[in-house]
Each structure stands twice: as C-alpha cells, then as structure tokens.
Enzyme design. Structure first.
Site, PDB file in Angstrom:
ATOM      1  N   LYS A 253       0.832  -1.214   0.000  1.00 28.29           N
ATOM      2  CA  LYS A 253       0.000   0.000   0.000  1.00 28.29           C
ATOM      3  C   LYS A 253       0.868   1.268   0.000  1.00 28.29           C
ATOM      4  O   LYS A 253       0.638   2.187  -0.785  1.00 28.29           O
ATOM      5  CB  LYS A 253      -0.925  -0.018   1.217  1.00 28.29           C
ATOM      6  CG  LYS A 253      -1.983  -1.129   1.129  1.00 28.29           C
ATOM      7  CD  LYS A 253      -2.783  -1.246   2.401  1.00 28.29           C
ATOM      8  CE  LYS A 253      -2.073  -1.908   3.548  1.00 28.29           C
ATOM      9  NZ  LYS A 253      -1.681  -3.312   3.370  1.00 28.29           N
ATOM     10  N   ILE A 254       1.878   1.296   0.874  1.00 34.44           N
ATOM     11  CA  ILE A 254       2.697   2.518   0.986  1.00 34.44           C
ATOM     12  C   ILE A 254       3.652   2.650  -0.203  1.00 34.44           C
ATOM     13  O   ILE A 254       3.822   3.743  -0.758  1.00 34.44           O
ATOM     14  CB  ILE A 254       3.464   2.526   2.330  1.00 34.44           C
ATOM     15  CG1 ILE A 254       2.465   2.614   3.494  1.00 34.44           C
ATOM     16  CG2 ILE A 254       4.457   3.680   2.393  1.00 34.44           C
ATOM     17  CD1 ILE A 254       3.051   2.367   4.871  1.00 34.44           C
TER      18      ILE A 254
ATOM     19  N   HIS B  34       9.994   8.327  14.104  1.00 38.94           N
ATOM     20  CA  HIS B  34       8.846   7.460  13.796  1.00 38.94           C
ATOM     21  C   HIS B  34       7.544   8.280  13.766  1.00 38.94           C
ATOM     22  O   HIS B  34       6.580   7.967  14.474  1.00 38.94           O
ATOM     23  CB  HIS B  34       8.746   6.306  14.797  1.00 38.94           C
ATOM     24  CG  HIS B  34       8.090   5.088  14.224  1.00 38.94           C
ATOM     25  ND1 HIS B  34       8.548   3.812  14.442  1.00 38.94           N
ATOM     26  CD2 HIS B  34       7.001   4.956  13.419  1.00 38.94           C
ATOM     27  CE1 HIS B  34       7.765   2.947  13.809  1.00 38.94           C
ATOM     28  NE2 HIS B  34       6.815   3.620  13.178  1.00 38.94           N
ATOM     29  N   GLN B  35       7.546   9.307  12.929  1.00 35.60           N
ATOM     30  CA  GLN B  35       6.387  10.191  12.854  1.00 35.60           C
ATOM     31  C   GLN B  35       5.665  10.096  11.512  1.00 35.60           C
ATOM     32  O   GLN B  35       4.706  10.837  11.278  1.00 35.60           O
ATOM     33  CB  GLN B  35       6.806  11.643  13.109  1.00 35.60           C
ATOM     34  CG  GLN B  35       7.620  12.272  11.971  1.00 35.60           C
ATOM     35  CD  GLN B  35       7.840  13.762  12.162  1.00 35.60           C
ATOM     36  OE1 GLN B  35       8.688  14.172  12.938  1.00 35.60           O
ATOM     37  NE2 GLN B  35       7.086  14.592  11.451  1.00 35.60           N
ATOM     38  N   ALA B  36       6.139   9.176  10.637  1.00 32.62           N
ATOM     39  CA  ALA B  36       5.558   9.148   9.285  1.00 32.62           C
ATOM     40  C   ALA B  36       4.047   8.919   9.324  1.00 32.62           C
ATOM     41  O   ALA B  36       3.299   9.469   8.520  1.00 32.62           O
ATOM     42  CB  ALA B  36       6.240   8.087   8.437  1.00 32.62           C
TER      43      ALA B  36
ATOM     44  N   ASP C 253      13.105   7.454   9.297  1.00 33.79           N
ATOM     45  CA  ASP C 253      12.018   7.722  10.257  1.00 33.79           C
ATOM     46  C   ASP C 253      12.003   6.626  11.318  1.00 33.79           C
ATOM     47  O   ASP C 253      11.234   6.699  12.270  1.00 33.79           O
ATOM     48  CB  ASP C 253      10.666   7.767   9.528  1.00 33.79           C
ATOM     49  CG  ASP C 253       9.533   8.183  10.465  1.00 33.79           C
ATOM     50  OD1 ASP C 253       9.684   9.227  11.137  1.00 33.79           O
ATOM     51  OD2 ASP C 253       8.530   7.450  10.553  1.00 33.79           O
TER      52      ASP C 253
ATOM     53  N   SER D  59      10.180   2.412   7.010  1.00 33.61           N
ATOM     54  CA  SER D  59       9.450   1.166   7.312  1.00 33.61           C
ATOM     55  C   SER D  59       9.752   0.641   8.713  1.00 33.61           C
ATOM     56  O   SER D  59       8.974   0.882   9.637  1.00 33.61           O
ATOM     57  CB  SER D  59       9.757   0.115   6.251  1.00 33.61           C
ATOM     58  OG  SER D  59       8.929   0.341   5.147  1.00 33.61           O
ATOM     59  N   ARG D  60      10.842  -0.084   8.854  1.00 37.03           N
ATOM     60  CA  ARG D  60      11.252  -0.558  10.178  1.00 37.03           C
ATOM     61  C   ARG D  60      12.774  -0.472  10.261  1.00 37.03           C
ATOM     62  O   ARG D  60      13.476  -0.787   9.302  1.00 37.03           O
ATOM     63  CB  ARG D  60      10.809  -2.015  10.404  1.00 37.03           C
ATOM     64  CG  ARG D  60       9.323  -2.175  10.748  1.00 37.03           C
ATOM     65  CD  ARG D  60       8.952  -1.583  12.109  1.00 37.03           C
ATOM     66  NE  ARG D  60       7.535  -1.714  12.406  1.00 37.03           N
ATOM     67  CZ  ARG D  60       6.591  -0.807  12.150  1.00 37.03           C
ATOM     68  NH1 ARG D  60       6.908   0.346  11.571  1.00 37.03           N
ATOM     69  NH2 ARG D  60       5.325  -1.028  12.480  1.00 37.03           N
TER      70      ARG D  60
ATOM     71  N   GLU E 104      15.361   1.948  18.159  1.00 37.67           N
ATOM     72  CA  GLU E 104      14.538   3.121  18.484  1.00 37.67           C
ATOM     73  C   GLU E 104      13.728   2.973  19.765  1.00 37.67           C
ATOM     74  O   GLU E 104      13.321   3.964  20.360  1.00 37.67           O
ATOM     75  CB  GLU E 104      13.590   3.454  17.319  1.00 37.67           C
ATOM     76  CG  GLU E 104      12.472   2.446  17.117  1.00 37.67           C
ATOM     77  CD  GLU E 104      11.512   2.865  15.996  1.00 37.67           C
ATOM     78  OE1 GLU E 104      11.974   3.233  14.912  1.00 37.67           O
ATOM     79  OE2 GLU E 104      10.278   2.802  16.240  1.00 37.67           O
TER      80      GLU E 104
END
Ligand code: NAD
Length: 331
Positions: free
Chosen positions: A154-155, A295-297, A258, A233-234, A263
């Site tokens: 999807k992304i 991690h704000q995406a 991100d 992503s990760r 993290e």
C-alpha cells in the site's frame, strides 16, 4: 469490554476517546510500555492495546494471559514486535490495523527526500540568522531521477504514484509483483538491478526474518556512489553500522530515516534533558547529510482517526464473536 492501553500518549487518548463514543468500552490509558512487570496491571481487562515499540514476547503474553487478557489489539500495521506463536499457544488472539493511511507514510517519505535534497531544514536556520548565502544548499532536480522502491504494498505504491508526479523513473521490487505496478509506470526488477540503477532507494517492506538487514555491506556496495537511502518502514531493515561506513566513505550521500533499529530506547519520549547513551545513533546525528525523524511518518490526524476507529471496531468484532478480519495468525 475493558481495554487497557500501554505506551499511550495524549494524542492516543484524544483520538481513542473520540472514537470510543460510538463503542462505549471501558478504557484505561497507561503511559508505561508493556513489560513483564506492567503486564500485571491488565488484571480485569479483556483486551490489551499496544503500539510499535511494546515488545510482546512470550513472557509478557504469559503474564497478560494470567490476568485474563484474550485479545491483543495492535494499534499499528507492523507486527514484528509480537511472538505470534506464543500468543496462539496461550489462546490469545491478535489483531492489527493493516491500513489506515498509506498517504501519511508515503508523503513523509517524499518530505525526507525533498528536505535532504533541497536542505530546507538548514536553510530555515540560516535565514533566521540573517545568513542568505546559498553555499552548501545546492540540490538536484528530482525530475528524471531514478527511484527504487523495495516493497510495493500500500505505501510503496502510494509513494510510486507521487514520485511519478515529479517526473521520476520508478523501479520496484517485491516478492510478488502487484497488478497495479505496470499501470502506475513502475518498472519491476530485481534487487540487484534496482540497487545498480537507483539514485534514491526507499524501503517499504515489512520487517521479517527475510528482510532483516537487507541493507548491509553487500547491498550498499551494489548501489550507485552518491545514493540517497530512505527508510520509513522498520529500523532493522538497515544494518546501521554498515550504513555509517557507507556515509563515511561517501558512497551514501544522503540518509533519511524515520525508524531506527534501536529506536525503542529513544523514540516517542522527550529525552532533551538526558544523555543519550546510544553511540551508534549519536554517530548518525553527527553527519550533516543525515535526516532523522522519530517514527512520525504515520502521524497525521487522518491516520490517528482511522487507527482509533479500526482498532475499536476490531475489539467490537471480538466482543461479538464475529470473524476477525484483521486477525494475524501464526504462519
Ligand atoms: P503492505 O503489507 O501493504 O506492503 C508490504 C509489501 O512488502 C508487500 O507487498 C510485500 O509483498 C512486500 N515484501 C514482503 N517481503 C518483502 C521482501 N523480502 N522484499 C521486497 N518486498 C517484500 O504494507 P504497507 O502498509 O505498505 O507498509 C509497509 C511497511 O511500512 C510496514 O510493514 C511497516 O513496517 C511500515 N510502516 C511504517 C510507518 C511509520 O510511521 N514509519 C507506518 C506504517 C507502516
């Protein structure tokens, strides 16, 4: 239904309280992350609602089961942080939010690309200080650049559509070619060809045993000198130490993150008055061609509203013993 939230922030409370007006569940918000010791606080709750950096291993699951929890509701898409086999063995069901706004993450990916390229973050500070010199701000046209996307879900597809609007050539790789790829204008190819041809490489696949450290010394070597690497992503898709070497040798010229593999000790908290102990992260911050967001995406009001509504609908379906369409089962 009684639902206990771990790692809950003020914005979670705002959006979940609003969405809960329709459902009327009893909700308790805990700021603390889920750990073996905080799991005992779930006594009397049927559902535990957790986020990306709550580590839900067999120990935490056992403790949640002891307290009577029958459902883990992940308020996120990724599920690399939960031991699904242990959950299944304990009879705990697991649901997630598979899609809430691919636009939020795709648009943030583009923000990282544009900011790294045109250095708007640096220009903002220079202009504020009355420095109108253009030295150090040289960028390139995104038009006609080749962008390689790893993961065309999807992304990834949403990112491809936006990039086509900029006039980019878009290459893509996925374990299965999506049917929309050709009509969007994505050239489906192999990872090696994607690395060799791309000016920008952007990661959009999940973290699995097969994708752990897909960006490593070997894959970096295959990339163009001067490549821009983006990861929304990760964190553990990237071997961070290998990327630092790539930056030091100027093989990688831009890095936008991100997410970061360690993290969970840093992100989502205000550590501005603390000494950060992670030397690898601090080395990353020392490069002026590295841009990191915490991690704000996903963090748009549209996404948070969808996350809250879908999570509570997942719980409602569980309550009504309906088919759990967003259940994750151990493969
Ligand atoms: P998705 O499931 O729609 O797409 C993932 C795609 O990756 C699938 O097409 C799958 O086939 C592909 N894939 C799996 N293994 C692969 C491999 N080895 N090589 C190449 N492709 C592979 O998921 P999505 O909604 O597009 O989300 C993608 C990732 O983005 C999620 O897994 C999550 O980790 C991350 N994410 C990050 C944020 C954020 O705030 N930074 C928010 C949401 C999602």
């Amino acid at each position: 239904m009684r639902v206990i939230f771990f790692s809950a922030k003020a914005y979670d409370q705002q959006f979940f309280n609003a969405a809960n007006e329709k459902f009327g569940f009893t909700i308790k918000f805990l700021e603390a992350p889920l750990t073996k010791s905080t799991a005992v606080l779930a006594k009397g709750y049927n559902v535990a609602c957790v986020f990306v950096n709550d580590l839900i291993s067999a120990d935490e699951l056992q403790e949640l089961a002891n307290q009577g929890v029958g459902l883990i509701a992940l308020r996120c898409a990724g599920y690399n942080n939960i031991d699904l086999k242990a959950a299944q063995e304990l009879g705990i069901k697991v649901v997630r939010v598979p899609a809430y706004s691919p636009y939020s993450v795709a648009e943030h990916t583009i923000a990282l690309i544009l900011t790294l390229n045109r250095k708007t973050h640096r220009a903002y500070n220079l202009v504020k200080e009355g420095n109108f010199s253009l030295n150090g701000l040289l960028g390139f046209d995104l038009h006609n650049k080749t962008v390689g996307l790893i993961g065309l879900g999807k992304i990834g597809l949403c990112t491809a559509r936006i990039l086509k609007g900029f006039g980019c050539r878009v290459l893509g790789y996925d374990i299965a070619e999506p049917k929309e790829a050709a009509s969007i204008g994505i050239e489906f190819t192999t990872p090696d060809d994607l690395y060799a041809q791309s000016d920008i490489v952007s990661l959009h696949c999940p973290l699995t045993p097969g994708t752990y450290h897909i960006i490593n010394p070997d894959s970096i070597k295959k990339m163009k000198k001067g490549v821009m690497l983006i990861n929304t992503s990760r964190g553990a898709l990237i071997d961070t130490k290998a990327v630092i070497e790539g930056l030091k040798h100027e093989h990688i010229s831009y890095l936008g993150l991100d997410v970061y593999e360690e993290e969970s000790d840093l992100f989502f908290e205000d550590l501005s008055n603390k000494v950060i102990q992670d030397d690898v992260f601090m080395r990353l911050l020392s490069f002026n061609n590295v841009l990191i967001t915490g991690h704000q995406a996903f963090f748009t009001s549209n996404a948070l509203q969808n996350i809250a509504e879908i999570t509570l609908q997942n719980i409602e379906d569980y309550k009504n013993k309906l088919e759990l369409k967003n259940e994750i089962v151990c493969s």
